[in-house]
Scaffold this motif. Sequence first.
Motif, mmCIF file in Angstrom:
data_model
loop_
_atom_site.group_PDB
_atom_site.id
_atom_site.type_symbol
_atom_site.label_atom_id
_atom_site.label_comp_id
_atom_site.label_asym_id
_atom_site.label_seq_id
_atom_site.Cartn_x
_atom_site.Cartn_y
_atom_site.Cartn_z
ATOM 1 N N PRO A 60 -12.712 8.196 -9.209
ATOM 2 C CA PRO A 60 -12.797 9.456 -8.476
ATOM 3 C C PRO A 60 -14.123 10.184 -8.671
ATOM 4 C CG PRO A 60 -10.697 9.317 -9.621
ATOM 5 C CD PRO A 60 -11.514 8.138 -10.053
ATOM 6 N N SER A 61 -14.722 10.073 -9.836
ATOM 7 C CA SER A 61 -15.978 10.776 -10.110
ATOM 8 C C SER A 61 -17.122 10.300 -9.213
ATOM 9 C CB SER A 61 -16.369 10.598 -11.576
ATOM 10 O OG SER A 61 -16.553 9.223 -11.869
ATOM 11 N N MET A 62 -16.975 9.141 -8.600
ATOM 12 C CA MET A 62 -18.022 8.618 -7.730
ATOM 13 C C MET A 62 -17.760 8.906 -6.249
ATOM 14 S SD MET A 62 -18.941 5.064 -9.664
ATOM 15 C CE MET A 62 -20.391 4.802 -8.660
ATOM 16 N N TRP A 63 -16.654 9.546 -5.939
ATOM 17 C CA TRP A 63 -16.330 9.894 -4.565
ATOM 18 C C TRP A 63 -16.944 11.248 -4.234
ATOM 19 C CZ3 TRP A 63 -12.484 7.485 -1.204
ATOM 20 C CH2 TRP A 63 -12.050 6.252 -1.674
ATOM 21 N N THR A 64 -17.280 11.469 -2.983
ATOM 22 C CA THR A 64 -17.841 12.737 -2.551
ATOM 23 C C THR A 64 -16.787 13.838 -2.633
ATOM 24 O OG1 THR A 64 -19.272 11.554 -1.026
ATOM 25 C CG2 THR A 64 -19.027 13.909 -0.653
ATOM 26 N N VAL A 65 -15.571 13.542 -2.191
ATOM 27 C CA VAL A 65 -14.485 14.513 -2.199
ATOM 28 C C VAL A 65 -13.217 13.834 -2.703
ATOM 29 C CG1 VAL A 65 -13.013 16.019 -0.793
ATOM 30 C CG2 VAL A 65 -15.437 15.788 -0.237
ATOM 31 N N SER A 110 2.218 8.275 -14.478
ATOM 32 C CA SER A 110 1.395 8.875 -15.545
ATOM 33 C C SER A 110 -0.068 8.443 -15.480
ATOM 34 C CB SER A 110 1.986 8.565 -16.916
ATOM 35 O OG SER A 110 1.963 7.175 -17.168
ATOM 36 N N LYS A 111 -0.334 7.185 -15.166
ATOM 37 C CA LYS A 111 -1.732 6.719 -15.096
ATOM 38 C C LYS A 111 -2.469 7.374 -13.936
ATOM 39 C CE LYS A 111 -0.860 2.299 -17.321
ATOM 40 N NZ LYS A 111 -0.780 0.837 -17.145
ATOM 41 N N GLU A 112 -1.753 7.608 -12.837
ATOM 42 C CA GLU A 112 -2.378 8.277 -11.699
ATOM 43 C C GLU A 112 -2.717 9.724 -12.045
ATOM 44 O OE1 GLU A 112 -0.532 6.820 -7.697
ATOM 45 O OE2 GLU A 112 0.988 6.681 -9.279
ATOM 46 N N GLU A 156 0.801 -1.230 0.000
ATOM 47 C CA GLU A 156 0.000 0.000 0.000
ATOM 48 C C GLU A 156 0.831 1.277 0.000
ATOM 49 O OE1 GLU A 156 0.444 -1.370 4.285
ATOM 50 O OE2 GLU A 156 -0.149 -2.360 2.440
ATOM 51 N N HIS A 157 2.088 1.220 0.387
ATOM 52 C CA HIS A 157 2.933 2.417 0.363
ATOM 53 C C HIS A 157 3.373 2.778 -1.048
ATOM 54 C CE1 HIS A 157 3.459 0.994 4.564
ATOM 55 N NE2 HIS A 157 3.256 2.276 4.780
ATOM 56 N N PHE A 158 3.455 1.797 -1.928
ATOM 57 C CA PHE A 158 3.965 1.998 -3.275
ATOM 58 C C PHE A 158 2.906 1.779 -4.354
ATOM 59 C CE2 PHE A 158 7.375 0.175 -0.628
ATOM 60 C CZ PHE A 158 8.249 1.245 -0.620
ATOM 61 N N LEU A 159 1.780 1.187 -3.975
ATOM 62 C CA LEU A 159 0.721 0.842 -4.925
ATOM 63 C C LEU A 159 0.171 2.094 -5.604
ATOM 64 C CD1 LEU A 159 -1.033 -1.597 -5.924
ATOM 65 C CD2 LEU A 159 -2.690 -0.891 -4.179
ATOM 66 N N PRO A 160 0.167 2.122 -6.932
ATOM 67 C CA PRO A 160 -0.419 3.271 -7.628
ATOM 68 C C PRO A 160 -1.891 3.450 -7.235
ATOM 69 C CG PRO A 160 0.825 1.905 -9.156
ATOM 70 C CD PRO A 160 0.726 1.140 -7.861
ATOM 71 N N GLY A 197 -5.424 1.086 -6.315
ATOM 72 C CA GLY A 197 -5.787 0.997 -4.908
ATOM 73 C C GLY A 197 -7.196 1.481 -4.679
ATOM 74 N N CYS A 198 -7.315 2.602 -3.977
ATOM 75 C CA CYS A 198 -8.633 3.093 -3.565
ATOM 76 C C CYS A 198 -9.528 3.489 -4.735
ATOM 77 C CB CYS A 198 -8.502 4.243 -2.574
ATOM 78 S SG CYS A 198 -7.495 5.613 -3.137
ATOM 79 N N PHE A 199 -8.950 3.745 -5.899
ATOM 80 C CA PHE A 199 -9.766 4.133 -7.052
ATOM 81 C C PHE A 199 -9.930 2.997 -8.068
ATOM 82 C CE2 PHE A 199 -7.897 8.258 -5.684
ATOM 83 C CZ PHE A 199 -9.078 8.834 -5.258
ATOM 84 N N LYS A 200 -9.492 1.807 -7.723
ATOM 85 C CA LYS A 200 -9.553 0.686 -8.667
ATOM 86 C C LYS A 200 -10.994 0.328 -9.032
ATOM 87 C CE LYS A 200 -8.165 -4.073 -9.387
ATOM 88 N NZ LYS A 200 -7.503 -5.238 -8.810
ATOM 89 N N ASP A 201 -11.834 0.191 -8.028
ATOM 90 C CA ASP A 201 -13.209 -0.242 -8.269
ATOM 91 C C ASP A 201 -14.221 0.900 -8.253
ATOM 92 O OD1 ASP A 201 -12.491 -3.006 -8.492
ATOM 93 O OD2 ASP A 201 -12.328 -3.083 -6.303
#
Length: 141
Positions: free
Chosen positions: A60-65, A128-130, A45-49, A53-57
């Motif tokens: 960002p457009s579906m997050w509140t903030v 770049s993907k991030e 988790e320290h190096f995972l793009p 990680g948190c945006f895999k499934d």
Amino acid sequence: LLNLVGPSSNITARTDKGFPCLDMSDYLAMLSQIHAQGREGSLNEHFLPQHLGCFKDVPPSMWTVVTTISGPNALCSLKSVVSKSTNNMSNMDDGCQMIKTHGSAKVKGFELAKPTRADEVILDRITSKEYEMLGQYLNDA
């Protein structure tokens, strides 16, 4: 990282500090090799793009903030999640900005090296993907 990159790597960690340590260029070269092998999803988790990680499934457009730590309302947004309250969200003022309390070029007695141009090229490539996914949420600050 040494285990994940595999035996094909010619990079070895220094041990003159009493423990295995990579300099910045070797560290980035190793991360680059892991990305080139398509194994970045196996990083911890320290190096995972972030796109793996948190945006895999949930994009960002579906997050509140979605904000950076330096975003003007980052602290209040975080407070509202931790306290499970929207009351803190109404307090969008200077009290919502994270305060930078560190910035030293030393960490536990080690000088942090300034990245070389080659290091910056590697960083640009492996992130770049991030940046493609999160670019619209980044503030200019």
